[in-house]
Design an enzyme around this catalytic site. Structure first.
Site, PDB file in Angstrom:
ATOM      1  N   ASP A 450      -7.866  -6.481   1.055  1.00  0.00           N
ATOM      2  CA  ASP A 450      -7.496  -5.721  -0.089  1.00  0.00           C
ATOM      3  C   ASP A 450      -6.713  -4.864  -0.147  1.00  0.00           C
ATOM      4  OD1 ASP A 450      -7.669  -5.654  -2.442  1.00  0.00           O
ATOM      5  OD2 ASP A 450     -10.229  -5.917  -3.028  1.00  0.00           O
ATOM      6  N   HIS A 451      -5.350  -5.617  -1.089  1.00  0.00           N
ATOM      7  CA  HIS A 451      -3.752  -4.346  -1.242  1.00  0.00           C
ATOM      8  C   HIS A 451      -4.375  -4.106  -2.442  1.00  0.00           C
ATOM      9  CE1 HIS A 451       0.076  -4.384   0.186  1.00  0.00           C
ATOM     10  NE2 HIS A 451       0.236  -4.792   0.124  1.00  0.00           N
TER      11      HIS A 451
END
Length: 480
Positions: A450-451
């Site tokens: 998850d950026h």
């Protein structure tokens, strides 16, 4: 005098609101004991058996196998006091309800009492086949049912008649076989089972499907013969190709566990801005270390340490260094929540679809302990006995798709987690080792993250540390 009580589908917990009936474990006319499992249902989390809190004679069932029922819908009715099996129950003067009922209707929990053998109240031998196998109580309860709703589904009729040369219900255990027969309109009562005691297997249904298709094609060719005889281009007559042209697409409902997986993957893709990085690693030393561990344990020194267990232990060490990946995002509060412990999920493929059992407190376990827990949960997954609690609460997932013979993949994050590590197959490849070309055991590792919780530098550092531990297992000694 018998009292007819209604048992409804109980609250299954974990926010579940409905369940699919997979297999009835009792029939109308059966004598059931308190807390005896009466039906096997599949929820969005797992497949479980539901125990009945009453003891007595089953007078009606509601819902067919393969149908979905909401929580609170009637499952069956039981005539309490109709047989000697209800002698353990008594009526409480305070509330008028049988005190023998356990009140235990939560899935996955039981009193631990030994299950009584089921008995069926059958008609006399000279009774006509059309006679019902139910007791004297009416098929639909005439007495007011406890908590009964104004409307309810119709009871399931118990099929009687001659099956495979004998009286009784259709001998089919697998719900998948029943579903396959329904989809192709195959009458199970016309089949002769090749399994033990006439059990109908999937091979029997597949054979009937092929035979039905052959008959349909033969009938279509017979109907087309006059046209072919009159046409000058009989070989290319469109009438011969009509069976293929009339084929219809198969529709499979997305519900139960498969539907839950679909919803979760769609939510992950729509809510999580994910990115993937990958690296090839030389796993030769890891495989050698595993072989040494298992050789040191001796022939009777306990279970062998699996490659998946070693990779799981490497993941817990990497998450201790990069805790950003052991977190979740609270979108309402716009906060990143870093979780204190590692509950490691691992993807497992079963006949009912993909499930992700969770190894609790994996950060406190060694490779041997993690391996034993993975083996235990895998066996429960294969038999469909995982509880909802064993499938929820994960903080990081390990996906070993190499068992399918795949080199690489881009995993979809298991919402609401922040990352997933994918592992491809380990296979010999040419590799530069100590400046020389050699054949080494190489594996591809891919990390989807998850950026929002971290940038590429953190994700790359995590993946590089995992690869270093795979190439040089001695690196793990610092964290042991």
């Amino acid at each position: 005098m018998a009292q007819v009580l209604e048992f409804k589908l109980p609250d299954l917990g974990e926010g579940l609101t409905e369940a699919e009936i997979v297999r009835w474990l009792v029939e109308v006319g059966d004598v059931v004991a308190i807390d005896q499992p009466v039906v096997e249902v599949e929820t969005a989390k797992a497949m479980v058996e539901v125990p009945c809190p009453y003891g007595g004679v089953v007078t009606a069932r509601f819902g067919e196998e393969g149908s979905e029922l909401p929580v609170g819908a009637p499952l069956l009715t039981v005539a309490v006091g109709a047989t000697d099996a209800s002698s353990t129950s008594s009526t409480s003067p305070a509330d008028g309800e049988p005190s023998g009922g356990s009140g235990n209707v939560l899935v996955g929990y039981g009193t631990g009492a030994p299950a009584a053998r089921r008995r069926r109240i059958r008609p006399e031998r000279n009774t006509a086949p059309a006679a019902s196998a139910a007791p004297a109580a009416p098929a639909a309860p005439a007495a007011p049912a406890v908590g009964s709703a104004p409307s309810r589904p119709a009871p399931v009729a118990v099929a009687v008649g001659e099956v495979n040369g004998r009286q009784g219900p259709v001998a089919v255990v697998s719900p998948l076989v029943r579903r396959l027969a329904r989809q192709h309109e195959i009458d199970l009562r016309g089949l002769t089972g090749s399994g033990p005691d006439g059990l109908i297997l999937r091979a029997d249904v597949d054979s009937a499907i092929r035979e039905a298709g052959h008959v349909a094609a033969t009938e279509a060719r017979t109907a087309a013969e006059p046209v072919v005889a009159e046409a000058s281009t009989a070989i290319t007559s469109p009438a011969i190709a009509s069976p293929a042209a009339s084929a219809t697409a198969e529709r499979i409902p997305l519900r139960g566990m498969r539907g839950a997986v679909a919803d979760k993957l769609s939510r992950s893709r729509s809510e999580i801005p994910d990115a993937t990085c990958w690296v090839d690693a030389d796993a030769t030393e890891l495989m050698a270390a595993r072989a040494a561990m298992n050789a040191a344990s001796g022939p009777s020194g306990g279970p062998k340490v699996s490659v998946l267990a070693l990779l799981a232990r490497i993941c817990t060490a990497a998450l201790a260094r990069y805790p950003e990946l052991n977190s979740t995002v609270d979108t309402a509060a716009r906060e990143i929540v870093r979780l204190p412990g590692v509950h490691l999920g691992f993807a497992a493929q079963t006949e009912r679809g993909l499930v992700v059992p969770v190894v609790r407190d994996a950060h406190t376990r060694n490779a041997e302990s993690i391996g034993a827990e993975i083996a235990r949960l895998t066996e429960l997954a294969r038999t469909g006995k995982l509880s909802p609690a064993q499938l929820t609460g994960g903080t990081f997932t390990l996906n070993n798709y190499g068992v399918f013979g795949v080199d690489g993949s881009t995993p979809i994050i298991n919402h609401p987690e922040a990352a997933m590590l994918g592992v491809g197959r380990i296979m010999p490849k040419p590799w530069v080792h100590h400046g020389e070309l050699a054949v080494r055991q190489v594996v591809q590792l891919s990390l989807t993250f998850d950026h929002r919780v971290c940038d590429g530098g953190t994700a790359g550092g995590f993946l590089r540390y995992v690869a270093d531990c795979v190439e040089q297992p001695a690196v793990l000694l610092r964290t042991l």
